[in-house]
Design an enzyme around this catalytic site. Structure first.
Site, PDB file in Angstrom:
ATOM      1  N   SER A 138      -2.839   0.003  -3.013  1.00  0.00           N
ATOM      2  CA  SER A 138      -3.778   0.842  -2.268  1.00  0.00           C
ATOM      3  C   SER A 138      -5.104   0.104  -2.173  1.00  0.00           C
ATOM      4  CB  SER A 138      -3.985   2.176  -2.994  1.00  0.00           C
ATOM      5  OG  SER A 138      -5.094   2.885  -2.475  1.00  0.00           O
ATOM      6  N   TYR A 151      -5.963   6.814 -10.830  1.00  0.00           N
ATOM      7  CA  TYR A 151      -5.159   6.407  -9.670  1.00  0.00           C
ATOM      8  C   TYR A 151      -5.528   4.988  -9.247  1.00  0.00           C
ATOM      9  CZ  TYR A 151      -3.448   5.897  -4.949  1.00  0.00           C
ATOM     10  OH  TYR A 151      -2.833   5.402  -3.832  1.00  0.00           O
TER      11      TYR A 151
END
Length: 253
Positions: A138, A151
């Site tokens: 990501s 995350y």
């Protein structure tokens, strides 16, 4: 003999879109995820295009991963590409208000789960003349933002693990890519928002975000490169997204 791809998290988002695209190109599919009914429906949909094997899988369970791979049918034992897509984000609260169970779930899925599947499949992948591992990281792996905490850290692991795999696998024919999407519209964010549709709509309304099909197209392009090309990492954002200024908090004396 058709090429074969192993996809984790194939029941939605990037994994689902990738399954459909690879099927259109005649690849054999090994589809995994935790929602067996969705997998069965997808297998029925794609059976007219290619051979499909599917199985329920919790990537966090290393014994389950190993057992699934050991039990693959004969026609699916040669695997040419691994798409490590299974992953999730939970919550957007700041770290001091975050739920510890959510942190553990993200680590167990995004880090441990990806490691489990990769380790189990490397003996098969290294037997192929050319193979690809696409790890879904990501932009959060590279750029911090409020509420990203665990995350983002888990995706930074994915990015660095990908580079380290490259070092160990150089010359083996196995290519490894860390694919790092930005704002993407999928069920992923609805899970992160605990099903809050209004919050989801506020984020994505008029944003022209990346779609799962966009990422699937990139994944297929990555595995379709000539054998001597390895895309080490690829960060992609929608044109509507960019960086903002550093945050400065001012205090009056």
């Amino acid at each position: 003999m058709s090429n074969c791809v192993f996809i984790t998290g194939a029941t939605s988002g990037f994994g689902l879109a990738s399954a459909r695209l690879f099927a259109q190109h005649g690849w054999k599919l090994i589809l995994t995820g935790r929602r067996l009914q969705r997998l069965a429906q997808l297998a029925d949909e794609l059976a007219e295009h290619c051979e499909v094997h599917y199985a329920s899988l919790d990537v966090r369970d290393s014994q389950q991963v190993s057992a699934l791979i050991a039990a693959l049918p004969q026609g699916f034992k040669q695997i040419d590409a691994l798409i490590n897509n299974a992953g999730l984000a939970l919550g957007t609260d700041p770290c001091d208000k975050a739920n510890l169970d959510d942190w553990h779930t993200m680590i167990d899925t995004n880090v441990t789960g990806l490691v489990n599947v990769t380790h189990a499949l490397l003996p098969i992948l290294t037997e192929q003349k050319v193979a690809s591992v696409i790890n879904l990281a990501s932009i959060a792996a590279n750029w911090p933002y409020p509420g990203s905490h665990v995350y983002g850290a888990s995706k930074a692991f994915v990015a660095q693990f990908s580079r380290n795999l490259r070092c160990d696998l150089v010359g083996s024919g196995v290519r490894v890519t860390s694919l790092e999407p930005g704002l993407s519209e999928s069920e992923f964010s609805l899970v992160r928002f605990a099903g809050d549709q209004q919050k989801y709509d506020q984020l994505y309304g008029d944003s022209n975000a990346l779609q799962p099909e966009d990422i699937a197209n990139i994944i297929y392009w990555l595995v379709s490169q000539p054998a001597h090309i390895n895309i080490n990492s690829l960060e992609v954002m929608p044109s509507s997204q960019a960086w903002n200024n550093f945050n400065v908090v001012k205090h009056s004396n």
